[in-house]
Design a protein around this motif. Sequence first.
Motif, short mmCIF file in Angstrom:
data_model
loop_
_atom_site.label_atom_id
_atom_site.label_comp_id
_atom_site.label_asym_id
_atom_site.label_seq_id
_atom_site.Cartn_x
_atom_site.Cartn_y
_atom_site.Cartn_z
N ASP A 10 0.83 -1.20 0.00
CA ASP A 10 0.00 0.00 0.00
C ASP A 10 0.87 1.25 0.00
O ASP A 10 0.56 2.25 -0.67
N VAL A 11 1.97 1.20 0.74
CA VAL A 11 2.89 2.34 0.81
C VAL A 11 3.53 2.57 -0.55
O VAL A 11 3.59 3.70 -1.05
N TRP A 12 3.98 1.49 -1.16
CA TRP A 12 4.64 1.61 -2.45
C TRP A 12 3.68 2.12 -3.53
O TRP A 12 4.02 2.99 -4.32
N SER A 13 2.45 1.61 -3.54
CA SER A 13 1.54 2.05 -4.60
C SER A 13 1.16 3.51 -4.40
O SER A 13 0.98 4.25 -5.38
N ALA A 14 1.11 3.96 -3.16
CA ALA A 14 0.87 5.40 -2.92
C ALA A 14 2.04 6.23 -3.41
O ALA A 14 1.86 7.34 -3.95
N ALA A 15 3.25 5.71 -3.27
CA ALA A 15 4.43 6.44 -3.75
C ALA A 15 4.42 6.53 -5.27
O ALA A 15 4.76 7.56 -5.86
N VAL A 16 4.03 5.43 -5.92
CA VAL A 16 3.94 5.43 -7.39
C VAL A 16 2.89 6.44 -7.85
O VAL A 16 3.13 7.24 -8.77
N ASP A 17 1.74 6.44 -7.20
CA ASP A 17 0.67 7.40 -7.54
C ASP A 17 1.17 8.84 -7.39
O ASP A 17 0.92 9.69 -8.25
N ALA A 18 1.88 9.10 -6.29
CA ALA A 18 2.37 10.46 -6.04
C ALA A 18 3.40 10.88 -7.08
O ALA A 18 3.39 12.02 -7.56
N ALA A 19 4.26 9.95 -7.47
CA ALA A 19 5.28 10.26 -8.48
C ALA A 19 4.61 10.57 -9.82
O ALA A 19 4.99 11.51 -10.52
N ARG A 20 3.59 9.78 -10.15
CA ARG A 20 2.89 9.98 -11.43
C ARG A 20 2.11 11.28 -11.45
O ARG A 20 1.94 11.91 -12.49
N ALA A 21 1.60 11.69 -10.29
CA ALA A 21 0.76 12.89 -10.22
C ALA A 21 1.57 14.17 -10.05
O ALA A 21 1.04 15.27 -10.20
N ALA A 22 2.85 14.03 -9.73
CA ALA A 22 3.64 15.20 -9.33
C ALA A 22 3.92 16.16 -10.50
O ALA A 22 4.22 15.72 -11.60
N ASP A 23 3.82 17.45 -10.22
CA ASP A 23 4.31 18.47 -11.15
C ASP A 23 5.80 18.68 -10.94
O ASP A 23 6.54 19.02 -11.85
N ALA A 60 12.77 1.96 -5.36
CA ALA A 60 12.64 3.36 -4.95
C ALA A 60 13.23 4.32 -5.99
O ALA A 60 12.60 5.33 -6.35
N ALA A 61 14.43 4.01 -6.49
CA ALA A 61 15.08 4.92 -7.44
C ALA A 61 14.26 5.06 -8.72
O ALA A 61 14.37 6.07 -9.43
N GLY A 62 13.43 4.07 -9.02
CA GLY A 62 12.61 4.11 -10.23
C GLY A 62 11.55 5.20 -10.19
O GLY A 62 10.99 5.56 -11.23
N LEU A 63 11.28 5.73 -9.01
CA LEU A 63 10.29 6.82 -8.90
C LEU A 63 10.73 8.05 -9.69
O LEU A 63 9.90 8.82 -10.17
N VAL A 64 12.05 8.21 -9.83
CA VAL A 64 12.57 9.38 -10.53
C VAL A 64 12.13 9.35 -11.99
O VAL A 64 11.55 10.31 -12.51
N GLN A 65 12.39 8.24 -12.64
CA GLN A 65 12.02 8.13 -14.05
C GLN A 65 10.51 8.12 -14.24
O GLN A 65 9.98 8.69 -15.19
N LEU A 66 9.85 7.47 -13.28
CA LEU A 66 8.39 7.41 -13.34
C LEU A 66 7.79 8.82 -13.35
O LEU A 66 6.92 9.14 -14.16
N ALA A 67 8.25 9.65 -12.43
CA ALA A 67 7.74 11.02 -12.33
C ALA A 67 8.09 11.81 -13.58
O ALA A 67 7.24 12.52 -14.13
#
Length: 246
Positions: free
Chosen positions: A172-185, A199-206
């Motif tokens: 649940d924590v990880w999927s919230a982090a993915v959602d936040a990265a995708r939604a971030a300006d 975790a490092a993959g959030l950078v490219q995801l965002a």
Amino acid sequence: MHAFQSDPAETVREWLAAASSVAVLTGAGISAESGIPTFRGPGGLWRTYRAEYLATPQAFARDPHLSWEWYNWRRGIIATAEPNTGHAALAELERRVPSFTLATQNVDGLHDRAGSRRILKVHGDIWTLRCTACTREWSDRRPSLPELPPKCECGGLARPGVVWFGEGLPEDVWSAAVDAARAADVLLVVGTSALVYPAAGLVQLAQSAGAKVAEINVAETPVSAMVDLSWRASATTALPQLIQSA
Ligand code: BJW
Ligand code: ZN
């Protein structure tokens, strides 16, 4: 438009002012100036062991007592450490931004103590214990546990409530982090070597979802070349500048 601006603080402040959704990814570097050793680089060794060796289920299975000695040592350091002005600046930024998510790889709890509210601890929490027999979880904030390895009330062996190599992140924590990265300006990447996945993959995801990404780190990392702005500065130098008015 901002490509030729030379002051990184000014550039990121402008991004933040225009953003409705901000995400932050932090790593051990943000707590370095609070006196907590990072995992890699100078001070990344405990006795003769590397974190890559100790932070594994295999190391715990082989020698729970040794593993717990490492965690007890770290608990002692963290217990006497104070959040720094970098942690505080992120807590202040959260109060100013409509939608804000802080994903941290750190288990030290300093973001909580600095006043951040929406914190996703993707690698768990050093103050949590979990029973390897019955999976019960509880909190124990004593700086140093008196008996190692600690036991659950069921008699089972307790482990730290953290995520080791080869283990999945809390879903649940990880999927919230993915959602936040995708939604971030805007995504701020602070004090992480950006070597540990996912975790490092959030950078490219965002970034692929359209976020402006700024890295704050004293050294170059594997993401330095791909981010929109790589700011070579310490967390306590850079982050307080982001909450100042120009
Ligand atoms: C400053 C500063 C200042 C200093 N100011 N900056 C793809 C390829 C290959 C392998 C994998 C892959 N995907 C997944 C893997 C496996 C593995 C992995 O990533 N391995 C890589 C090392 C290659 N990942 C996992 O196993 C993860 N789980 C997983 O993938 O599950 C799915 C799965 C399951 C089963 C099989 C396969 C897949 C779990 C990773 C768990 C990481 N756990 C740890 C320990 C946590 C508990 C504890 O604390 O004891 O997490 S390891 C350690 O590294 C800790 C940290 O959170 C993490 C990241 O380190 P961090 O925070 O970046 O710190 P440092 O020290 O590395 O860097 C500090 C930085 O700060 C530096 O850059 C400095 O320059 C900077 N700095 N002072 C600003 N003042
Ligand atoms: Zn138990």
